[in-house]
Scaffold this active site. Structure first.
Site, PDB file in Angstrom:
ATOM      1  N   PHE A 146       0.863  -1.191   0.000  1.00  0.00           N
ATOM      2  CA  PHE A 146       0.000   0.000   0.000  1.00  0.00           C
ATOM      3  C   PHE A 146       0.891   1.230   0.000  1.00  0.00           C
ATOM      4  O   PHE A 146       1.639   1.461   0.951  1.00  0.00           O
ATOM      5  CB  PHE A 146      -0.961   0.054   1.199  1.00  0.00           C
ATOM      6  CG  PHE A 146      -1.851   1.274   1.112  1.00  0.00           C
ATOM      7  CD1 PHE A 146      -3.012   1.252   0.354  1.00  0.00           C
ATOM      8  CD2 PHE A 146      -1.488   2.469   1.726  1.00  0.00           C
ATOM      9  CE1 PHE A 146      -3.806   2.393   0.221  1.00  0.00           C
ATOM     10  CE2 PHE A 146      -2.284   3.618   1.591  1.00  0.00           C
ATOM     11  CZ  PHE A 146      -3.443   3.575   0.845  1.00  0.00           C
ATOM     12  N   ASP A 233       9.344   3.155   2.095  1.00  0.00           N
ATOM     13  CA  ASP A 233       8.114   3.899   2.368  1.00  0.00           C
ATOM     14  C   ASP A 233       7.807   3.751   3.857  1.00  0.00           C
ATOM     15  O   ASP A 233       7.216   2.770   4.294  1.00  0.00           O
ATOM     16  CB  ASP A 233       6.964   3.369   1.508  1.00  0.00           C
ATOM     17  CG  ASP A 233       5.658   4.139   1.771  1.00  0.00           C
ATOM     18  OD1 ASP A 233       5.605   4.923   2.737  1.00  0.00           O
ATOM     19  OD2 ASP A 233       4.696   3.952   1.008  1.00  0.00           O
ATOM     20  N   LYS A 274       2.294  10.993   7.102  1.00  0.00           N
ATOM     21  CA  LYS A 274       1.460  10.765   8.278  1.00  0.00           C
ATOM     22  C   LYS A 274       1.920  11.525   9.539  1.00  0.00           C
ATOM     23  O   LYS A 274       1.612  12.690   9.667  1.00  0.00           O
ATOM     24  CB  LYS A 274       1.298   9.268   8.519  1.00  0.00           C
ATOM     25  CG  LYS A 274       0.503   8.612   7.374  1.00  0.00           C
ATOM     26  CD  LYS A 274      -0.203   7.330   7.748  1.00  0.00           C
ATOM     27  CE  LYS A 274      -1.237   6.986   6.674  1.00  0.00           C
ATOM     28  NZ  LYS A 274      -0.855   5.931   5.757  1.00  0.00           N
TER      29      LYS A 274
HETATM   30  C1  LIG Z   1      -0.983   6.017   4.260  1.00  0.00           C
HETATM   31  C2  LIG Z   1       0.149   5.530   3.439  1.00  0.00           C
HETATM   32  C3  LIG Z   1       0.495   6.172   2.227  1.00  0.00           C
HETATM   33  C4  LIG Z   1      -0.328   7.266   1.605  1.00  0.00           C
HETATM   34  O1  LIG Z   1      -0.435   8.409   2.392  1.00  0.00           O
HETATM   35  P1  LIG Z   1      -1.593   9.471   2.089  1.00  0.00           P
HETATM   36  O2  LIG Z   1      -1.237  10.643   2.966  1.00  0.00           O
HETATM   37  O3  LIG Z   1      -2.885   8.838   2.461  1.00  0.00           O
HETATM   38  O4  LIG Z   1      -1.526   9.808   0.643  1.00  0.00           O
HETATM   39  C5  LIG Z   1       1.613   5.716   1.553  1.00  0.00           C
HETATM   40  N1  LIG Z   1       2.350   4.691   2.032  1.00  0.00           N
HETATM   41  C6  LIG Z   1       2.030   4.059   3.180  1.00  0.00           C
HETATM   42  C7  LIG Z   1       2.904   2.946   3.663  1.00  0.00           C
HETATM   43  C8  LIG Z   1       0.915   4.450   3.914  1.00  0.00           C
HETATM   44  O5  LIG Z   1       0.591   3.793   5.036  1.00  0.00           O
END
Ligand SMILES: *Cc1c(COP(=O)(O)O)cnc(C)c1O
Length: 427
Positions: A146, A233, A274
């Site tokens: 994700f 990420d 986040k």
């Molecule tokens: C939430 C998330 C995203 C996307 O972040 P948004 O601010 O919702 O665009 C990308 N990578 C990971 C691992 C996430 O948990």
């Protein structure tokens, strides 16, 4: 100023249903206030927040230091665009870059934008530094990833709900199994046009999948061997969530007492989002050293709001709170207790198959089929008992409270969870 009439929960839900696009399926609770680990609904019922806005509220709701930084900056200067310099961005860049030990930072707003930015940097690096022929660059990603919701990102998702009828998809991605080093090496050795490997240190949305010990470090070594960028990420796992300042620990100045002795994995490109926001104001970032970041030149990438003064002020405060309040250490210690307590309980309970996670990013696996509503029903019962959590992927419930929680509150939450599961099992 007109005083807004207090809505009932039902009225608020009806309004969203009628006037909002239905792109979420929320638990039926309408929140109107938050403080620390708690949120309150419009009827005044108090809950423990066990989702933390998908780990964006690690510092707790309405943290006074973060709110102060945000409101002071909002009263001074809010937005300049990057057409001009502002007196906050450089300070934030210096503070974050030195915290995470990278030469440079590129600010964006949301996690998905930061992932997109990292992909663009990676492709440019491949053409300008590695010598991949134009338009041939490939980026290796993992199954069940994700990384956000843009057209390109969903192009390499394998979640049918996120993808269906959004094609045509962006090319240039190779998907391999997560936590599989053989698959990674096979992909790297059979294709000389590979630019990068994009990976979540723990797959959060997929259901808190923690890879095998040493996976990230070995994956990084493979990337070095084949001259491929290792892109972490850490949008969800970063900023103390997993009991370290970063889940790819080893490139931060966290002075975390649990840090020593753990394997060092230094990504070439680090993606944050986040909780960089302190749960207050969207900010995301990509960090890299000069030899990589220098592929970005004026006009080649940008964002109107990225790096605005409010975001910069909030970003500094959000990171300071994590350090000052030792949130990584707290997440580490409370996480151990949480899993220990639940593991003990599970041995007496047929409803739950297991608990897994790191720090305060955990999940329980419900003993039912993926398409059953059991996990959802348990979350509804948890809500009745004063704790808010949400299922992820059918029968998995993620537990991720704000990291400002204390031991007593955590044990209180453990007993709510156990009591709820016990009530449930009797039914
Ligand atoms: C939430 C998330 C995203 C996307 O972040 P948004 O601010 O919702 O665009 C990308 N990578 C990971 C691992 C996430 O948990």
């Amino acid at each position: 100023m007109a005083v807004l009439e207090q809505l009932t929960s039902q009225k608020a839900i009806d309004l969203e249903n009628k006037y909002g696009a239905h792109n979420y399926h929320p638990l039926p609770v309408v929140l109107s206030r938050g403080e620390g680990v708690f949120v309150w609904d419009v009827e005044g019922k108090k809950y423990y927040d066990f989702l933390s806005a998908y780990s964006a509220v690690n510092q707790g709701h309405c943290h006074p230091k973060i709110v102060r930084a945000m409101t002071e900056q909002a009263n001074t200067l809010t937005l300049t665009s990057r057409a001009f310099y502002n007196d906050m961005l450089g300070r934030f860049e210096e503070y974050a870059a030195s915290t995470f030990k990278f030469d440079k930072l590129l600010p964006m707003n949301t996690g998905a934008e930061a992932v997109e930015t990292a992909l663009k940097i990676c492709r440019r690096w491949a053409y300008q530094k590695k010598g991949v022929p134009e338009n041939k660059a490939q980026i290796v990603v993992c199954e069940n990833n994700f990384h956000g919701r843009t057209t390109t990102i969903i192009s390499f998702s394998n979640d049918p709900v996120a993808r269906k009828n959004y094609g045509p998809y962006t090319e240039g991605f190779i998907k391999i199994e997560y936590d599989n080093l053989i698959a990674l090496e096979e992909a790297l050795e059979t294709n000389s046009n590979i630019a990068g490997f994009l990976v979540e240190p723990i797959q959060g949305e997929a259901g808190v999948y923690v890879p095998s010990e040493g996976y990230l470090k070995a994956a990084k070594q493979l990337c070095e061997k084949y001259d491929v960028l290792f892109i972490a990420d850490e949008v969800q796992t970063g900023i103390a969530r997993t009991g370290r300042l970063l889940a790819t620990c080893g490139n931060c100045s966290c002075s975390d007492k649990h840090c020593s002795g753990t394997p060092d994995v230094k990504p070439d490109v680090l993606i944050l989002g986040k909780a960089l926001s302190g749960g207050a104001y969207p900010i995301s970032a990509v960090l890299a050293n000069d030899d990589i970041m220098e592929v970005i030149t004026p006009g080649s990438h940008g964002s109107t709001f990225g790096g605005n003064p409010i975001a910069a002020a909030v970003g500094i405060a959000a990171l300071e709170v994590v350090k000052e309040e030792e949130l990584a250490e707290n997440a580490f210690e409370l996480g151990e207790i949480f899993r220990e307590e639940l593991k003990t309980f599970i041995t007496t309970c047929d409803l739950v198959l297991g608990v897994r996670g790191k720090g305060l990013l955990n999940a329980i696996l419900i003993n039912d089929t993926e398409d059953s509503t059991t996990a959802w029903d348990i979350c509804m019962a948890l809500k009745e008992n004063g704790l808010l959590a949400k299922p992820t992927h059918g029968n998995i419930i993620r537990f991720a409270p704000p990291l400002v929680m204390n031991r007593e509150q955590l044990l209180d939450c453990v007993s709510i969870i156990i009591k709820t599961l016990q009530e449930f099992e009797k039914q």
